[in-house]
Structure formats: C-alpha cells, structure tokens
Design a protein around this motif. Structure first.
Motif, short mmCIF file in Angstrom:
data_model
loop_
_atom_site.label_atom_id
_atom_site.label_comp_id
_atom_site.label_asym_id
_atom_site.label_seq_id
_atom_site.Cartn_x
_atom_site.Cartn_y
_atom_site.Cartn_z
N TYR A 1 10.45 -14.52 14.34
CA TYR A 1 11.59 -13.60 14.77
C TYR A 1 12.81 -14.51 14.87
CZ TYR A 1 14.72 -11.31 18.03
OH TYR A 1 15.81 -10.48 18.52
N ASP A 2 12.89 -15.66 15.64
CA ASP A 2 14.13 -16.10 15.84
C ASP A 2 14.09 -17.73 15.61
OD1 ASP A 2 13.85 -16.65 19.80
OD2 ASP A 2 12.69 -17.18 17.81
N LYS A 3 13.14 -18.10 14.97
CA LYS A 3 13.03 -19.33 14.54
C LYS A 3 12.02 -19.45 13.23
CE LYS A 3 9.65 -21.00 17.84
NZ LYS A 3 8.28 -21.11 17.04
N PHE A 4 11.77 -20.46 12.77
CA PHE A 4 10.99 -20.97 11.35
C PHE A 4 9.69 -21.25 11.90
CE2 PHE A 4 13.42 -19.24 7.95
CZ PHE A 4 14.57 -19.43 8.32
N ASP A 5 8.80 -20.60 11.84
CA ASP A 5 7.42 -21.00 12.35
C ASP A 5 6.46 -21.52 11.43
OD1 ASP A 5 8.40 -18.17 13.67
OD2 ASP A 5 7.72 -19.58 15.28
N TYR A 6 6.23 -21.27 10.23
CA TYR A 6 5.49 -21.90 9.55
C TYR A 6 6.30 -22.36 8.25
CZ TYR A 6 2.35 -18.87 11.96
OH TYR A 6 1.87 -18.12 12.79
N TRP A 7 5.65 -23.62 7.64
CA TRP A 7 6.16 -24.32 6.66
C TRP A 7 5.58 -24.57 5.37
CZ3 TRP A 7 11.30 -25.78 6.96
CH2 TRP A 7 12.15 -25.57 8.25
N GLY A 8 5.88 -24.63 4.21
CA GLY A 8 5.18 -25.04 3.11
C GLY A 8 5.12 -26.63 2.99
N GLN B 1 -1.97 -16.72 11.48
CA GLN B 1 -1.30 -17.94 10.72
C GLN B 1 -0.79 -17.36 9.39
OE1 GLN B 1 -1.05 -21.14 11.37
NE2 GLN B 1 -1.66 -20.68 13.52
N VAL B 2 0.24 -18.12 9.02
CA VAL B 2 0.67 -17.69 7.57
C VAL B 2 0.70 -19.14 6.80
CG1 VAL B 2 3.01 -17.21 6.20
CG2 VAL B 2 2.19 -15.91 8.42
N GLN B 3 0.24 -19.00 5.40
CA GLN B 3 0.24 -20.24 4.63
C GLN B 3 1.34 -20.06 3.78
OE1 GLN B 3 -2.88 -18.38 5.01
NE2 GLN B 3 -2.91 -19.59 7.04
N LEU B 4 2.18 -21.10 3.33
CA LEU B 4 2.97 -21.03 2.42
C LEU B 4 2.91 -22.20 1.38
CD1 LEU B 4 6.16 -20.85 4.90
CD2 LEU B 4 5.08 -18.84 3.67
N SER C 1 0.54 -16.31 2.19
CA SER C 1 -0.63 -15.63 2.30
C SER C 1 -0.99 -15.54 3.81
CB SER C 1 -1.75 -16.29 1.58
OG SER C 1 -1.83 -17.72 1.90
N GLY C 2 -2.00 -14.92 4.33
CA GLY C 2 -2.24 -14.74 5.74
C GLY C 2 -1.78 -13.72 6.25
N ARG C 3 -1.09 -13.88 7.56
CA ARG C 3 -0.35 -12.53 8.31
C ARG C 3 0.96 -12.45 8.17
NH1 ARG C 3 -3.58 -11.05 12.51
NH2 ARG C 3 -1.90 -10.46 13.84
N THR C 4 1.00 -12.25 6.85
CA THR C 4 2.69 -12.21 6.24
C THR C 4 3.44 -10.87 6.71
OG1 THR C 4 1.96 -11.13 4.09
CG2 THR C 4 2.25 -13.53 4.01
#
Length: 121
Positions: free
Chosen positions: A105-112, A1-4, A25-28
């Motif tokens: 990779y080919d799309k945006f997976d995490y959002w703020g 997970q990535v937090q923004l 933060s997280g698995r950046t």
C-alpha cells in the motif's frame, strides 16, 4: 509473502541500453504496485520509478525521467507477476546495484536481491 528476482544487469558502454526484469511470485495479488531502486557504492539507496497496478500510473525520479521506462507484462491482463525497467542513454553515474520492490500500500514491503549494472565510459 512475495518473492522478487531481478535479472538483466551487466556491463554496457555509456550511451547504451539495458532492460532489467523483475519476476514476482507468491501473493502478488495483494500488491499495490512495484518499483525500481538503485544503490551505488558509498551512496544511499535511490528510488527510480514506480508503477501502480490499478491504473498503470507511473512515476519517475528526475534523475532518470526521459531515459528509463517502467512497464509490466502486458501479455497478461491484470498481471502482477513481472515488472521491467528499460534503461536508455546510460551514463557512468548509472552504475549501481538495481533492486525491484513490491508495495502492499504505502511503502515497499518486499525486495529482490538486486542486479549489478555497470556503465563504462
């Protein structure tokens, strides 16, 4: 997970500038790149800019090219923990909620959560 988390929004007069920040933060380490989007009331979300981590390549939407600059934290080599959006020559039509997003990779997976930018005429 990535937090923004975005910050830096606010009220500015037309012609002014703002600098938005996005802290990750997280698995950046797993991210391929990060980008900025915005959504104005009643309009679809609009892609603005993206930075690819590997070589620092940047891309911009025509609507912001020459006015907005996406950048990373250059103080740290290979840092993937922050991205910025310098916005210059702001116009009332730039008023929107601005979001950063991270891509695996080919799309945006995490959002703020977004930050409001309001440009007064």
């Amino acid at each position: 997970q990535v937090q923004l988390a975005e910050s830096g929004g606010g009220l500015v007069q037309a012609g002014g500038s703002l600098r938005l920040s996005c802290a990750a933060s997280g698995r950046t380490f797993s991210t391929y790149g990060m980008g900025w989007f915005r959504q104005a009331p009643g309009k679809e979300r609009e892609w603005l800019a993206v930075m690819i981590w590997d070589d620092g390549t940047t891309y911009y939407a025509d609507s912001v090219k020459g006015r907005f600059i996406i950048s990373k934290d250059n103080a740290k080599d290979n840092a993937k923990n922050a991205v910025y959006l310098q916005m210059n020559s702001l116009k009332p039509e730039d008023t929107a909620v601005y979001y950063c997003a991270a891509s695996l990779y080919d799309k945006f997976d995490y959002w703020g959560q977004g930050t409001q930018v309001t440009v007064s005429s």
